[in-house]
Design a protein around this motif. Structure first.
Motif, PDB file in Angstrom:
ATOM      1  N   ARG A   1       0.838  -1.213   0.000  1.00  0.00           N
ATOM      2  CA  ARG A   1       0.000   0.000   0.000  1.00  0.00           C
ATOM      3  C   ARG A   1       0.869   1.259   0.000  1.00  0.00           C
ATOM      4  NH1 ARG A   1      -3.725  -3.305   2.902  1.00  0.00           N
ATOM      5  NH2 ARG A   1      -5.870  -3.006   2.186  1.00  0.00           N
TER       6      ARG A   1
ATOM      7  N   PRO B   1     -17.526  -0.266  -5.693  1.00  0.00           N
ATOM      8  CA  PRO B   1     -16.314   0.348  -5.128  1.00  0.00           C
ATOM      9  C   PRO B   1     -15.094  -0.489  -5.500  1.00  0.00           C
ATOM     10  CG  PRO B   1     -17.956  -0.105  -3.402  1.00  0.00           C
ATOM     11  CD  PRO B   1     -18.458  -0.738  -4.648  1.00  0.00           C
TER      12      PRO B   1
ATOM     13  N   PRO C   1     -10.802  -0.659  -4.524  1.00  0.00           N
ATOM     14  CA  PRO C   1      -9.813  -0.023  -3.630  1.00  0.00           C
ATOM     15  C   PRO C   1      -8.729   0.730  -4.414  1.00  0.00           C
ATOM     16  CG  PRO C   1      -9.477  -2.404  -3.735  1.00  0.00           C
ATOM     17  CD  PRO C   1     -10.752  -2.118  -4.480  1.00  0.00           C
ATOM     18  N   GLY C   2      -8.243   1.808  -3.819  1.00  0.00           N
ATOM     19  CA  GLY C   2      -7.172   2.597  -4.449  1.00  0.00           C
ATOM     20  C   GLY C   2      -5.987   1.748  -4.889  1.00  0.00           C
ATOM     21  N   PRO C   3      -5.482   0.842  -4.022  1.00  0.00           N
ATOM     22  CA  PRO C   3      -4.333   0.018  -4.424  1.00  0.00           C
ATOM     23  C   PRO C   3      -4.710  -1.093  -5.418  1.00  0.00           C
ATOM     24  CG  PRO C   3      -4.539   0.138  -2.022  1.00  0.00           C
ATOM     25  CD  PRO C   3      -5.803   0.662  -2.596  1.00  0.00           C
TER      26      PRO C   3
ATOM     27  N   ILE D   1      -3.692  -5.340  -3.869  1.00  0.00           N
ATOM     28  CA  ILE D   1      -4.015  -6.011  -2.598  1.00  0.00           C
ATOM     29  C   ILE D   1      -4.914  -7.223  -2.835  1.00  0.00           C
ATOM     30  CG2 ILE D   1      -3.588  -4.055  -1.059  1.00  0.00           C
ATOM     31  CD1 ILE D   1      -6.676  -3.561  -1.089  1.00  0.00           C
ATOM     32  N   ARG D   2      -5.073  -7.595  -4.113  1.00  0.00           N
ATOM     33  CA  ARG D   2      -5.831  -8.826  -4.412  1.00  0.00           C
ATOM     34  C   ARG D   2      -4.911  -9.901  -4.971  1.00  0.00           C
ATOM     35  NH1 ARG D   2     -11.553  -6.305  -6.645  1.00  0.00           N
ATOM     36  NH2 ARG D   2     -12.083  -5.345  -4.638  1.00  0.00           N
TER      37      ARG D   2
ATOM     38  N   TRP E   1     -22.738  -5.714  -3.739  1.00  0.00           N
ATOM     39  CA  TRP E   1     -22.183  -4.402  -3.413  1.00  0.00           C
ATOM     40  C   TRP E   1     -20.766  -4.270  -3.980  1.00  0.00           C
ATOM     41  CZ3 TRP E   1     -18.435  -2.068  -0.182  1.00  0.00           C
ATOM     42  CH2 TRP E   1     -18.686  -0.719   0.091  1.00  0.00           C
ATOM     43  N   GLN E   2     -20.056  -5.380  -3.929  1.00  0.00           N
ATOM     44  CA  GLN E   2     -18.679  -5.379  -4.424  1.00  0.00           C
ATOM     45  C   GLN E   2     -18.322  -6.815  -4.785  1.00  0.00           C
ATOM     46  OE1 GLN E   2     -15.893  -3.723  -1.590  1.00  0.00           O
ATOM     47  NE2 GLN E   2     -14.369  -3.329  -3.162  1.00  0.00           N
TER      48      GLN E   2
ATOM     49  N   GLY F   1     -20.033  -0.992   3.409  1.00  0.00           N
ATOM     50  CA  GLY F   1     -18.713  -1.616   3.485  1.00  0.00           C
ATOM     51  C   GLY F   1     -18.227  -1.864   4.910  1.00  0.00           C
TER      52      GLY F   1
ATOM     53  N   LYS G   1     -18.258 -10.215   6.991  1.00  0.00           N
ATOM     54  CA  LYS G   1     -17.499  -9.202   7.728  1.00  0.00           C
ATOM     55  C   LYS G   1     -18.388  -8.602   8.794  1.00  0.00           C
ATOM     56  CE  LYS G   1     -15.341  -4.687   7.265  1.00  0.00           C
ATOM     57  NZ  LYS G   1     -14.879  -3.619   6.387  1.00  0.00           N
TER      58      LYS G   1
ATOM     59  N   THR H   1     -12.713  -9.637   6.465  1.00  0.00           N
ATOM     60  CA  THR H   1     -12.860  -8.346   5.795  1.00  0.00           C
ATOM     61  C   THR H   1     -13.243  -8.623   4.343  1.00  0.00           C
ATOM     62  OG1 THR H   1     -10.507  -8.374   5.353  1.00  0.00           O
ATOM     63  CG2 THR H   1     -11.226  -7.083   7.240  1.00  0.00           C
ATOM     64  N   ILE H   2     -13.551  -7.572   3.615  1.00  0.00           N
ATOM     65  CA  ILE H   2     -13.924  -7.762   2.208  1.00  0.00           C
ATOM     66  C   ILE H   2     -12.679  -8.139   1.407  1.00  0.00           C
ATOM     67  CG2 ILE H   2     -14.847  -6.644   0.145  1.00  0.00           C
ATOM     68  CD1 ILE H   2     -16.618  -4.953   2.071  1.00  0.00           C
ATOM     69  N   GLU H   3     -11.628  -7.367   1.545  1.00  0.00           N
ATOM     70  CA  GLU H   3     -10.367  -7.689   0.861  1.00  0.00           C
ATOM     71  C   GLU H   3      -9.636  -8.771   1.649  1.00  0.00           C
ATOM     72  OE1 GLU H   3      -9.913  -6.424  -1.976  1.00  0.00           O
ATOM     73  OE2 GLU H   3     -11.282  -4.715  -1.937  1.00  0.00           O
TER      74      GLU H   3
HETATM   75  P1  XMP Z   1     -12.209  -4.265   4.061  1.00  0.00           P
HETATM   76  O1  XMP Z   1     -11.271  -5.168   3.338  1.00  0.00           O
HETATM   77  O2  XMP Z   1     -11.536  -3.477   5.134  1.00  0.00           O
HETATM   78  O3  XMP Z   1     -12.701  -3.220   2.971  1.00  0.00           O
HETATM   79  O4  XMP Z   1     -13.444  -4.972   4.550  1.00  0.00           O
HETATM   80  C1  XMP Z   1     -13.745  -2.285   3.140  1.00  0.00           C
HETATM   81  C2  XMP Z   1     -13.807  -1.436   1.891  1.00  0.00           C
HETATM   82  O5  XMP Z   1     -12.606  -0.664   1.753  1.00  0.00           O
HETATM   83  C3  XMP Z   1     -11.930  -0.985   0.556  1.00  0.00           C
HETATM   84  N1  XMP Z   1     -10.485  -1.003   0.840  1.00  0.00           N
HETATM   85  C4  XMP Z   1      -9.647  -0.028   0.450  1.00  0.00           C
HETATM   86  N2  XMP Z   1      -9.862   1.092  -0.267  1.00  0.00           N
HETATM   87  N3  XMP Z   1      -7.556   1.625  -0.086  1.00  0.00           N
HETATM   88  C5  XMP Z   1      -8.801   1.911  -0.551  1.00  0.00           C
HETATM   89  O6  XMP Z   1      -8.965   2.939  -1.220  1.00  0.00           O
HETATM   90  C6  XMP Z   1      -7.257   0.515   0.640  1.00  0.00           C
HETATM   91  O7  XMP Z   1      -6.105   0.287   1.030  1.00  0.00           O
HETATM   92  C7  XMP Z   1      -8.375  -0.356   0.925  1.00  0.00           C
HETATM   93  N4  XMP Z   1      -8.484  -1.521   1.610  1.00  0.00           N
HETATM   94  C8  XMP Z   1      -9.792  -1.899   1.546  1.00  0.00           C
HETATM   95  C9  XMP Z   1     -12.465  -2.342   0.136  1.00  0.00           C
HETATM   96  O8  XMP Z   1     -12.341  -2.545  -1.270  1.00  0.00           O
HETATM   97  C10 XMP Z   1     -13.899  -2.263   0.608  1.00  0.00           C
HETATM   98  O9  XMP Z   1     -14.694  -1.550  -0.307  1.00  0.00           O
END
Ligand code: XMP
Length: 509
Positions: free
Chosen positions: A293, A386, A388-390, A394-395, A429-430, A464, A501, A505-507
């Motif tokens: 990240r 949605p 994530p920025g990275p 991160i997948r 949602w995602q 989320g 979650k 977590t989602i990711e």
């Molecule tokens: P988690 O994995 O925490 O994700 O359940 C909740 C929401 O946040 C997004 N996510 C990120 N978005 N930078 C971002 O911009 C990040 O480092 C990041 N990590 C998680 C994830 O896709 C979900 O929508």
């Protein structure tokens, strides 16, 4: 407009959203602002929110409200109602049983302006540990439930009301009627807060704020917020908006080209920057999620900064910040009032001497979408999940190589396209695919294979913060699995993530 004084309840934002749904503009302020609230024609009413505190506790929020009561309509909800009762000299005591859940308003003063058009037996949602036992003189009960005598009251000669239940929660089936009665009939707020009205006033405000020769820079991501911000700014200042869309090499399959084309089709002045090699170089050999990240964030700033420096006369950095990011959150259980700050494109505003402009800072997410629709943002961007920025960084669990990115982009592409084809995309949602850092045995023809595993993830959620795994049909999952394994050489096993979650977590990173 209407002011909501926040005493720290989990429902405060929900009250604001319900009022916005009535097309009335409202703002949330911490209760500590109450003494400084100067009444003007423009403030039509005040709502006092609930709170995790008890009015009986030492140090519980207890702001002076005397300059408001009798001068502007006030509605106390739960803690707000108890506070009104206590400040007037009434008595608030612990309830004998904690009242939590559905209740019925059995007796109700239909003549009260607050309860107009509500029915006897109306279902309301209760969530409180204290109860108002004795009302001060001059306070009249206007509704009760079998358990709670003082479910609602009014102060004589004033438009001040208190209610013990939560009209903002959908379990209060006529909650919207009550809020309409208060906001529209009693406060006489104009129902003029519509997407078109917002667009007109936001464009006018931007033209007023941004000087006639000023250039504005905006980082575009393909997401809803930055895209809507871009369209608003474009309407206000045309080509003086310079959008920068960075390909970090971690976007979805074909995403960069598709989104860039959509932006160009909207007439936006956007520069697409292909920086994938730079990101891959910065990520080489890093497996730790936070390390990845950081490397992605740092590289983004370098690339963005370099592009932004090329814009002559840049005075402003625009951001797609939305209302939940700027509401000052009150911490009623601790001394500090903290202000959440949205992440800037680190250091750039100071370095280039840029001022910040945030045209969406008063909007909730659903309002951003409505404004996007009013601005004719194409559905493919408007309804996007949605991301994530990275991105895929991160997948891909473990270190990142261009080959792994390619593999994941193709598997993820199959999944997302099939979700869309089966009409399931809007119901989750995602969704996305994760490339796992393990290989497993398979057979293909007569040969044994030893290839990678992909995990599919799809969730339903509202914001989320919590999420449930999406119960996608087995036939659909079978089709996705077959197609990935047949088409993406290097993957021989597909699994589906069935964790919610929390605690997952989602990711995956
Ligand atoms: P988690 O994995 O925490 O994700 O359940 C909740 C929401 O946040 C997004 N996510 C990120 N978005 N930078 C971002 O911009 C990040 O480092 C990041 N990590 C998680 C994830 O896709 C979900 O929508």
């Amino acid at each position: 407009r209407l002011i909501i004084l926040d005493f720290g309840s989990q429902y405060t934002q929900l009250i604001a959203r319900r009022i916005r749904e009535l097309h009335v503009f409202c703002e949330i302020h911490p209760y500590t602002h109450a003494p400084n609230l100067v009444l003007s024609d423009d403030i039509r009413g005040v709502i006092l929110s609930g709170s995790p505190c008890s009015v009986r506790e030492e140090g519980a929020p207890n702001p002076d409200l005397s300059h408001l009561l009798g001068h502007v309509p006030v509605l106390g909800v739960c803690y707000g109602a108890q506070l009104l009762a206590q400040q007037g000299g009434g008595e608030v005591l612990p309830a004998t049983i904690r009242e939590y859940g559905r209740a019925r308003l059995t007796s109700l003063d239909g003549g009260s302006a607050l309860l107009t058009d509500m029915h006897t037996d109306s279902q309301v949602w209760m969530s409180h540990g204290d109860t108002i036992k004795v009302l001060p003189a001059g306070y009249d009960i206007i509704a009760s439930t079998p358990e709670v005598d003082v479910a609602a009251f009014k102060i004589e000669g004033q438009e001040t009301y208190g209610i013990q239940f939560h009209p903002e929660v959908t379990h209060s089936t006529e909650g919207k009627v009550l809020l309409h009665n208060f906001v529209v009939n009693i406060c006489q707020c104009a129902q003029s807060w519509t997407p078109d009205h917002f667009v007109d006033s936001a464009v006018e405000a931007l033209q007023h704020t941004i000087g006639p020769d000023d250039q504005v820079i905006l980082g575009l991501s393909g997401g809803v917020d930055s895209s809507v911000a871009a369209l608003l700014l474009h309407r206000a200042i045309g080509p003086r908006l310079h959008g920068i869309f960075v390909d970090n090499g971690l976007l979805r399959q074909d995403e960069f080209a598709t989104v860039l084309k959509a932006y160009e089709g909207l007439g936006l002045n956007v520069t697409g920057v292909n920086a994938a090699p730079e990101f891959y170089a910065a990520l080489a050999g890093i497996s730790d999620p936070e390390g990845k990240r950081k490397a992605i964030g740092r590289t983004f700033i370098e690339v963005f900064d370099r592009e932004a420096q090329k814009v002559q006369g840049a005075r402003w950095l625009a951001q797609g910040t939305i209302y939940p990011d700027v509401i000052e959150s009150v911490s009623v259980k601790g001394p500090a009032v903290t202000i959440k700050s949205h992440h800037n494109v680190g250091g750039l505003p100071e370095k280039m001497n840029l001022k910040i402009v945030e045209p969406l800072r008063m909007l909730f997410k659903d309002e951003v979408r409505e404004v996007g629709a009013a601005l004719e943002l194409p559905a493919e961007i408007l309804n996007r999940h949605p991301f994530p920025g990275p991105g895929l960084g991160i997948r891909i669990l473990g270190d990142i190589t261009p080959e792994k990115v390619d593999l994941l982009q193709r598997a993820d592409g199959v999944f997302i396209n099939l979700l869309k084809q089966h009409g399931l995309y809007e119901h989750v949602w995602q969704a996305g695919a994760m490339l796992l850092p393990v290989q497993s045995v398979g057979v293909m023809g007569d040969e044994r294979t030893y290839e990678r595993v992909v995990a599919l993830r799809a969730v339903t959620s509202v914001d989320g913060m919590t999420a449930d795994w999406a119960h996608l049909p087995y036939d659909f999952l079978a089709e996705v699995s077959n197609k990935i394994i047949n088409q993406v050489r290097g993957i021989n096993r597909v699994v589906y993530d069935i964790s919610s979650k929390p605690p997952a977590t989602i990711e995956w990173e």
